[in-house]
Design a protein around this motif. Sequence first.
Motif, PDB file in Angstrom:
ATOM      1  N   GLY A   1       0.749  -1.154  -0.022  1.00  0.00           N
ATOM      2  CA  GLY A   1      -0.033   0.053   0.073  1.00  0.00           C
ATOM      3  C   GLY A   1       0.682   1.289  -0.160  1.00  0.00           C
ATOM      4  N   SER A   2       2.070   1.321   0.752  1.00  0.00           N
ATOM      5  CA  SER A   2       2.969   2.303   0.825  1.00  0.00           C
ATOM      6  C   SER A   2       3.382   2.807  -0.797  1.00  0.00           C
ATOM      7  CB  SER A   2       4.111   1.947   1.574  1.00  0.00           C
ATOM      8  OG  SER A   2       3.625   1.874   2.986  1.00  0.00           O
ATOM      9  N   ALA A   3       3.807   1.749  -1.550  1.00  0.00           N
ATOM     10  CA  ALA A   3       4.025   2.028  -2.819  1.00  0.00           C
ATOM     11  C   ALA A   3       3.031   2.770  -3.748  1.00  0.00           C
ATOM     12  CB  ALA A   3       4.086   0.837  -3.679  1.00  0.00           C
ATOM     13  N   TRP A   4       1.680   2.969  -3.339  1.00  0.00           N
ATOM     14  CA  TRP A   4       0.763   3.770  -3.720  1.00  0.00           C
ATOM     15  C   TRP A   4       0.744   5.118  -3.208  1.00  0.00           C
ATOM     16  CZ3 TRP A   4      -1.915   2.155  -8.377  1.00  0.00           C
ATOM     17  CH2 TRP A   4      -1.684   0.846  -8.535  1.00  0.00           C
ATOM     18  N   VAL A   5       0.809   5.100  -2.033  1.00  0.00           N
ATOM     19  CA  VAL A   5       0.639   6.403  -1.196  1.00  0.00           C
ATOM     20  C   VAL A   5       2.128   7.215  -0.986  1.00  0.00           C
ATOM     21  CG1 VAL A   5      -0.043   7.390   1.015  1.00  0.00           C
ATOM     22  CG2 VAL A   5      -1.421   5.503  -0.035  1.00  0.00           C
ATOM     23  N   MET A   6       2.998   6.675  -0.501  1.00  0.00           N
ATOM     24  CA  MET A   6       4.266   7.256  -0.217  1.00  0.00           C
ATOM     25  C   MET A   6       4.995   8.177  -1.010  1.00  0.00           C
ATOM     26  SD  MET A   6       4.915   6.886   3.199  1.00  0.00           S
ATOM     27  CE  MET A   6       6.480   7.173   3.347  1.00  0.00           C
ATOM     28  N   PRO A   7       5.200   7.823  -2.459  1.00  0.00           N
ATOM     29  CA  PRO A   7       5.972   8.602  -3.224  1.00  0.00           C
ATOM     30  C   PRO A   7       5.437  10.120  -3.511  1.00  0.00           C
ATOM     31  CG  PRO A   7       5.705   6.372  -4.444  1.00  0.00           C
ATOM     32  CD  PRO A   7       4.854   6.304  -3.044  1.00  0.00           C
ATOM     33  N   THR A   8       3.908  10.169  -3.435  1.00  0.00           N
ATOM     34  CA  THR A   8       3.607  11.542  -3.582  1.00  0.00           C
ATOM     35  C   THR A   8       3.546  12.161  -2.364  1.00  0.00           C
ATOM     36  OG1 THR A   8       1.918  10.526  -5.123  1.00  0.00           O
ATOM     37  CG2 THR A   8       1.395  12.669  -3.964  1.00  0.00           C
ATOM     38  N   TYR A   9       3.488  11.476  -1.279  1.00  0.00           N
ATOM     39  CA  TYR A   9       3.764  12.277   0.161  1.00  0.00           C
ATOM     40  C   TYR A   9       5.319  12.773   0.386  1.00  0.00           C
ATOM     41  CZ  TYR A   9       3.995  12.314   5.329  1.00  0.00           C
ATOM     42  OH  TYR A   9       4.159  12.781   6.423  1.00  0.00           O
ATOM     43  N   VAL A  10       6.340  11.638   0.223  1.00  0.00           N
ATOM     44  CA  VAL A  10       7.375  12.090  -0.016  1.00  0.00           C
ATOM     45  C   VAL A  10       8.009  13.212  -0.893  1.00  0.00           C
ATOM     46  CG1 VAL A  10       9.788  11.158  -0.274  1.00  0.00           C
ATOM     47  CG2 VAL A  10       8.259   9.911   0.545  1.00  0.00           C
ATOM     48  N   GLU A  11       7.338  13.230  -2.124  1.00  0.00           N
ATOM     49  CA  GLU A  11       7.710  14.383  -3.058  1.00  0.00           C
ATOM     50  C   GLU A  11       7.221  15.524  -2.385  1.00  0.00           C
ATOM     51  OE1 GLU A  11       7.010  15.376  -7.711  1.00  0.00           O
ATOM     52  OE2 GLU A  11       5.949  13.538  -6.981  1.00  0.00           O
ATOM     53  N   SER A  12       6.120  15.734  -1.936  1.00  0.00           N
ATOM     54  CA  SER A  12       5.564  16.776  -1.374  1.00  0.00           C
ATOM     55  C   SER A  12       6.312  17.583  -0.228  1.00  0.00           C
ATOM     56  CB  SER A  12       4.220  16.759  -0.726  1.00  0.00           C
ATOM     57  OG  SER A  12       3.565  17.832  -0.255  1.00  0.00           O
ATOM     58  N   ASN A  13       6.882  16.423   0.659  1.00  0.00           N
ATOM     59  CA  ASN A  13       7.920  17.008   1.896  1.00  0.00           C
ATOM     60  C   ASN A  13       9.077  17.348   1.296  1.00  0.00           C
ATOM     61  OD1 ASN A  13       5.572  16.355   3.732  1.00  0.00           O
ATOM     62  ND2 ASN A  13       6.609  14.584   4.354  1.00  0.00           N
ATOM     63  N   ALA A  14       9.693  16.534   0.307  1.00  0.00           N
ATOM     64  CA  ALA A  14      10.952  16.942  -0.305  1.00  0.00           C
ATOM     65  C   ALA A  14      10.902  18.471  -0.780  1.00  0.00           C
ATOM     66  CB  ALA A  14      11.253  15.903  -1.438  1.00  0.00           C
ATOM     67  N   GLU A  15       9.748  18.637  -1.438  1.00  0.00           N
ATOM     68  CA  GLU A  15       9.814  19.787  -2.244  1.00  0.00           C
ATOM     69  C   GLU A  15       9.848  21.126  -1.255  1.00  0.00           C
ATOM     70  OE1 GLU A  15       6.481  20.055  -4.644  1.00  0.00           O
ATOM     71  OE2 GLU A  15       7.179  18.824  -6.223  1.00  0.00           O
ATOM     72  N   GLN A  16       9.179  20.747  -0.076  1.00  0.00           N
ATOM     73  CA  GLN A  16       9.156  21.772   1.034  1.00  0.00           C
ATOM     74  C   GLN A  16      10.485  21.900   2.056  1.00  0.00           C
ATOM     75  OE1 GLN A  16       5.151  20.522   2.895  1.00  0.00           O
ATOM     76  NE2 GLN A  16       4.494  22.667   2.532  1.00  0.00           N
ATOM     77  N   PHE A  17      10.885  20.636   2.244  1.00  0.00           N
ATOM     78  CA  PHE A  17      12.033  20.521   3.314  1.00  0.00           C
ATOM     79  C   PHE A  17      13.154  20.159   2.728  1.00  0.00           C
ATOM     80  CE2 PHE A  17       7.985  20.240   5.433  1.00  0.00           C
ATOM     81  CZ  PHE A  17       7.822  21.486   6.400  1.00  0.00           C
ATOM     82  N   GLY A  18      13.329  19.450   1.591  1.00  0.00           N
ATOM     83  CA  GLY A  18      14.628  18.915   1.060  1.00  0.00           C
ATOM     84  C   GLY A  18      14.878  17.469   1.746  1.00  0.00           C
ATOM     85  N   THR A  19      15.928  17.256   1.931  1.00  0.00           N
ATOM     86  CA  THR A  19      16.332  16.033   2.622  1.00  0.00           C
ATOM     87  C   THR A  19      15.844  15.679   3.920  1.00  0.00           C
ATOM     88  OG1 THR A  19      18.305  16.000   1.677  1.00  0.00           O
ATOM     89  CG2 THR A  19      18.464  14.383   3.551  1.00  0.00           C
ATOM     90  N   LEU A  20      15.376  16.934   4.655  1.00  0.00           N
ATOM     91  CA  LEU A  20      14.728  16.361   6.009  1.00  0.00           C
ATOM     92  C   LEU A  20      13.242  16.228   5.785  1.00  0.00           C
ATOM     93  CD1 LEU A  20      14.515  17.204   8.953  1.00  0.00           C
ATOM     94  CD2 LEU A  20      13.890  19.580   8.611  1.00  0.00           C
ATOM     95  N   GLY A  21      12.710  16.581   4.718  1.00  0.00           N
ATOM     96  CA  GLY A  21      11.268  16.289   4.402  1.00  0.00           C
ATOM     97  C   GLY A  21      11.317  14.556   3.931  1.00  0.00           C
ATOM     98  N   VAL A  22      12.385  13.960   3.328  1.00  0.00           N
ATOM     99  CA  VAL A  22      12.541  12.774   3.238  1.00  0.00           C
ATOM    100  C   VAL A  22      12.540  12.063   4.518  1.00  0.00           C
ATOM    101  CG1 VAL A  22      13.785  10.866   2.053  1.00  0.00           C
ATOM    102  CG2 VAL A  22      13.462  13.064   0.757  1.00  0.00           C
ATOM    103  N   ILE A  23      13.293  12.516   5.387  1.00  0.00           N
ATOM    104  CA  ILE A  23      13.523  11.821   6.600  1.00  0.00           C
ATOM    105  C   ILE A  23      12.218  11.735   7.520  1.00  0.00           C
ATOM    106  CG2 ILE A  23      14.980  11.883   9.033  1.00  0.00           C
ATOM    107  CD1 ILE A  23      17.264  12.868   7.269  1.00  0.00           C
ATOM    108  N   LEU A  24      11.519  12.978   7.209  1.00  0.00           N
ATOM    109  CA  LEU A  24      10.310  13.135   8.097  1.00  0.00           C
ATOM    110  C   LEU A  24       9.278  11.935   7.475  1.00  0.00           C
ATOM    111  CD1 LEU A  24       9.871  16.992   8.411  1.00  0.00           C
ATOM    112  CD2 LEU A  24      10.292  15.230  10.149  1.00  0.00           C
ATOM    113  N   SER A  25       9.507  11.919   6.070  1.00  0.00           N
ATOM    114  CA  SER A  25       8.485  10.791   5.577  1.00  0.00           C
ATOM    115  C   SER A  25       8.629   9.440   5.970  1.00  0.00           C
ATOM    116  CB  SER A  25       8.465  10.864   4.049  1.00  0.00           C
ATOM    117  OG  SER A  25       8.122  12.290   3.620  1.00  0.00           O
ATOM    118  N   LEU A  26      10.087   9.105   6.267  1.00  0.00           N
ATOM    119  CA  LEU A  26      10.534   8.008   6.538  1.00  0.00           C
ATOM    120  C   LEU A  26       9.936   7.570   8.017  1.00  0.00           C
ATOM    121  CD1 LEU A  26      14.176   7.515   5.058  1.00  0.00           C
ATOM    122  CD2 LEU A  26      12.224   5.998   4.510  1.00  0.00           C
ATOM    123  N   SER A  27      10.071   8.755   8.881  1.00  0.00           N
ATOM    124  CA  SER A  27       9.688   8.567  10.360  1.00  0.00           C
ATOM    125  C   SER A  27       8.221   8.226  10.330  1.00  0.00           C
ATOM    126  CB  SER A  27      10.003   9.835  10.877  1.00  0.00           C
ATOM    127  OG  SER A  27      11.171  10.267  10.955  1.00  0.00           O
TER     128      SER A  27
END
Length: 279
Positions: A212-238
């Motif tokens: 299920g994460s394969a459908w949801v997470m990429p968009t969520y990570v991309e949004s966070n990465a655009e806002q916070f950069g690498t920190l956004g990726v780490i927040l998404s992983l958290s």
Amino acid sequence: MNVAALRSRVEEWASHVPLLQRLATEFFRIEFLDRCMLIAAQALLAMVPMLVVIAAFLPELTASALQQMASVTGVGDDAVRQVTGELDLSRVRSETGALGLVITIVSATSFGRAVQRVFERVWEQKHVGGLRGGARCLIWVVVFLGCLGAVNGVINLLTDPGNPLRPALQMLGSCAAWWGSAWVLLFGRVNRWVLLPGAVLTGVVQVIYGRGSAWVMPTYVESNAEQFGTLGVILSLSTWLIGFAGIVVGGALLGRLLVEDPIIARTVRHGRDFLTRSR
């Protein structure tokens, strides 16, 4: 509403169903939310340094490690590479050294200790710490990750991505890995067959969660990465790891409640007696 009031209301609501009543009681006894947060935090603290060290010292394994991580979490290859891509790997190698590599690997056992304490708390076993417990957790982390990698490798060889048999094999491998994990981290103090229902729950739900994460997470990570950069990726992983931890803790807890529930035990016993008479 404070914790005491919430606990009282949940227990009152669940009092009509014995299994739910015990689930509510055990939920608070093992400190479910605290355990989930601890596992997620320790997994993140172990994951990022290990990815950096693998990329710096073992570049031939980097692509495989990143691909597996991206596949399991569903965050996407580009997002995972962003965690390590902004680092000067030659500087990491020169400043870390062999001792730093060893320390990084040993520090990953904190994740093993967090999982160990969950199993011990669920099954009300005394904590095994010290050198013996640390060594067992270190071995478990290495073997667990190795087993997951081997299982994914075998599944990739045997099946295509769209093969309906693929998720079934993934569930089988995940259940086996968590069954062995519970037995190892509990030092064999709980009968392995009693641990099987919890391992099945954990393994099956984790595969569903990962797919299920394969459908949801990429968009969520991309949004966070655009806002916070690498920190956004780490927040998404958290965020993903908190869900992962909830499955580990919840699977172990529900597994124990199921095997100890008198109604379920009586139903299983009657079913076994019926099959025995039929033969």
